[in-house]
Enzyme design. Sequence first.
Site, PDB file in Angstrom:
ATOM      1  N   LYS A  22       0.840  -1.217   0.000  1.00  0.00           N
ATOM      2  CA  LYS A  22       0.000   0.000   0.000  1.00  0.00           C
ATOM      3  C   LYS A  22       0.868   1.259   0.000  1.00  0.00           C
ATOM      4  CE  LYS A  22      -1.591   1.578   4.084  1.00  0.00           C
ATOM      5  NZ  LYS A  22      -1.252   2.983   4.329  1.00  0.00           N
ATOM      6  N   ASN A  23       1.891   1.273   0.867  1.00  0.00           N
ATOM      7  CA  ASN A  23       2.693   2.493   1.003  1.00  0.00           C
ATOM      8  C   ASN A  23       3.618   2.751  -0.191  1.00  0.00           C
ATOM      9  OD1 ASN A  23       1.470   3.016   3.390  1.00  0.00           O
ATOM     10  ND2 ASN A  23       3.261   2.621   4.692  1.00  0.00           N
ATOM     11  N   ARG A  92      -4.294  10.742   5.365  1.00  0.00           N
ATOM     12  CA  ARG A  92      -3.203  11.721   5.407  1.00  0.00           C
ATOM     13  C   ARG A  92      -2.302  11.644   4.175  1.00  0.00           C
ATOM     14  NH1 ARG A  92      -1.443  14.414   9.254  1.00  0.00           N
ATOM     15  NH2 ARG A  92       0.619  14.191   8.372  1.00  0.00           N
ATOM     16  N   CYS A 116      -3.896  12.893  13.525  1.00  0.00           N
ATOM     17  CA  CYS A 116      -4.356  11.518  13.372  1.00  0.00           C
ATOM     18  C   CYS A 116      -4.081  10.777  14.670  1.00  0.00           C
ATOM     19  CB  CYS A 116      -3.690  10.829  12.200  1.00  0.00           C
ATOM     20  SG  CYS A 116      -2.052  10.269  12.539  1.00  0.00           S
ATOM     21  N   ARG A 121       1.762  14.521  13.547  1.00  0.00           N
ATOM     22  CA  ARG A 121       2.173  14.300  12.152  1.00  0.00           C
ATOM     23  C   ARG A 121       2.130  15.564  11.293  1.00  0.00           C
ATOM     24  NH1 ARG A 121       0.049   8.478  10.244  1.00  0.00           N
ATOM     25  NH2 ARG A 121       1.808   8.555   8.854  1.00  0.00           N
ATOM     26  N   ASP A 307       5.956   0.656  11.843  1.00  0.00           N
ATOM     27  CA  ASP A 307       4.714  -0.001  11.418  1.00  0.00           C
ATOM     28  C   ASP A 307       4.638  -1.466  11.856  1.00  0.00           C
ATOM     29  OD1 ASP A 307       3.841   2.311  10.286  1.00  0.00           O
ATOM     30  OD2 ASP A 307       4.097   1.698   8.207  1.00  0.00           O
ATOM     31  N   ARG A 399      -8.238  -0.364   5.659  1.00  0.00           N
ATOM     32  CA  ARG A 399      -7.431   0.653   4.971  1.00  0.00           C
ATOM     33  C   ARG A 399      -6.170   0.037   4.373  1.00  0.00           C
ATOM     34  NH1 ARG A 399      -5.365   4.688   8.673  1.00  0.00           N
ATOM     35  NH2 ARG A 399      -4.086   4.895   6.839  1.00  0.00           N
TER      36      ARG A 399
END
Length: 420
Positions: A22-23, A92, A116, A121, A307, A399
């Site tokens: 995803k990132n 974000r 968040c 952030r 993460d 998500r």
Amino acid sequence: MDYLQIQRHTPLEGSIAISGAKNAALPLIAMTLLAKNAVSIGNVPEVVDIKTLLKLLQNLGATYTFDNHCITIDTCCLRNTKATYDIVKTMRASILVLGPLLTRFGHCAVSLPGGCAIGQRPIDLHLKALEKMGATITIKSGYIVAEAPKGLTGAAIVFDKITVTGTANIVMAAALAQGTTTITNAAREPEVVQLCEVLYQSGVAIEGIGSAYLTIHGTNRTLLEMNSFDVIPDRIEAGTYLCAGAITNSTLTLTHVQPKHLETVIAKLEEMGFYCDITDHTITIHPTQTIKPVTIVTQEYPGFPTDMQAQFMALCTQAEGTSTIEERLFENRFMHVSELQRLGADIKLSGHIATITGPSKLSGSDVMATDLRASSALVLAALVAEGETDIHRIYHLDRGYEKLESKFQTLGAIMKRSKE
Ligand code: UD1
């Protein structure tokens, strides 16, 4: 709203394929704003964050198709440069359109992403760097209004702190700028590396890819011709399933992974007593007699990823002895602690350091997902908690984890999604 019902079930068994990252996909999708042609991207995970960014691009005027993990995006006719609050507030990472829109059109307005769950952030480093490249930035009615009528100009950017999306934003801005941009203290995450590699293959001269010092020679607003490519495997999803294998003391095989991106995670699992068999694109984790405690400090890549911190905390509840986890990147990334405590974990918090004493006999209860990775820690704990655990607010999981419950079911887990 959906919730997840999980029954204790050990060991798990079998093999699952890891999805695209995803990132990595998010900046790569934003990058299509720099293309003169329609771009096809394969191995894109079908998760909510990706759909959110696609909706944002569609609102700006792009067209796309998304079938069978392949997206084709055409931004050629895009004219609108305002990324509105209703979409940005939900994710974000929407800030990733700021650099590309500004460098291509010379103006844009992007809603401020706001706070968040895992901390304040800020995006000050993104804005400071764009100003250094000649942009005039004002904040009006909750929007970042950025202007550079003659385009951006290459500059020497020094990041005070390593920022992943900040580096991605400035690399994309620099790709179409006039002249050369250097970035000192650039993020070296594999997701940033892939972005640089794809830009390089699209004709942008970039030196130092994979290092903390990048040099980008801009095309002076000439749009790029991009070939199709596949997104790299998701190292955080892979790490999460490795922790699932570890906490349930199972033999699990992950396919479609890039083991090189998981070196620090695998090293910690080995320190805890687990043995991992590694080939070019698979990892098999094996059970251990005794789970040993560890000391973890989160750091930027190639250090231990923030993460993966929550998932390892769940795992440490089953280790024989006292583990410590220090969170160095985000000031409020311990939201999962109180939920793990509800399940019976022995965790003490002191500032940025959590001390976990195990092994704890966890027992199922109702818990609340608070952010994406915190939620996956609760799933892991639920696999070994006596009885049933109901995890609420699992939209956080949706998500970023593709087909979470069906992947776990393939491994034998007893997991069911229900409506509140
Ligand atoms: C990205 C990842 C996220 C991961 C994080 C750290 C994406 C979409 N998200 O988030 O999953 O947890 O990297 O690996 O890729 N900072 C500032 N000013 C800025 C920017 C950042 O002070 O302008 C600070 C942040 O508050 C944080 C640190 O820098 O303390 C790192 O943040 P950053 O790398 O920017 O995280 P994200 O890119 O948002």
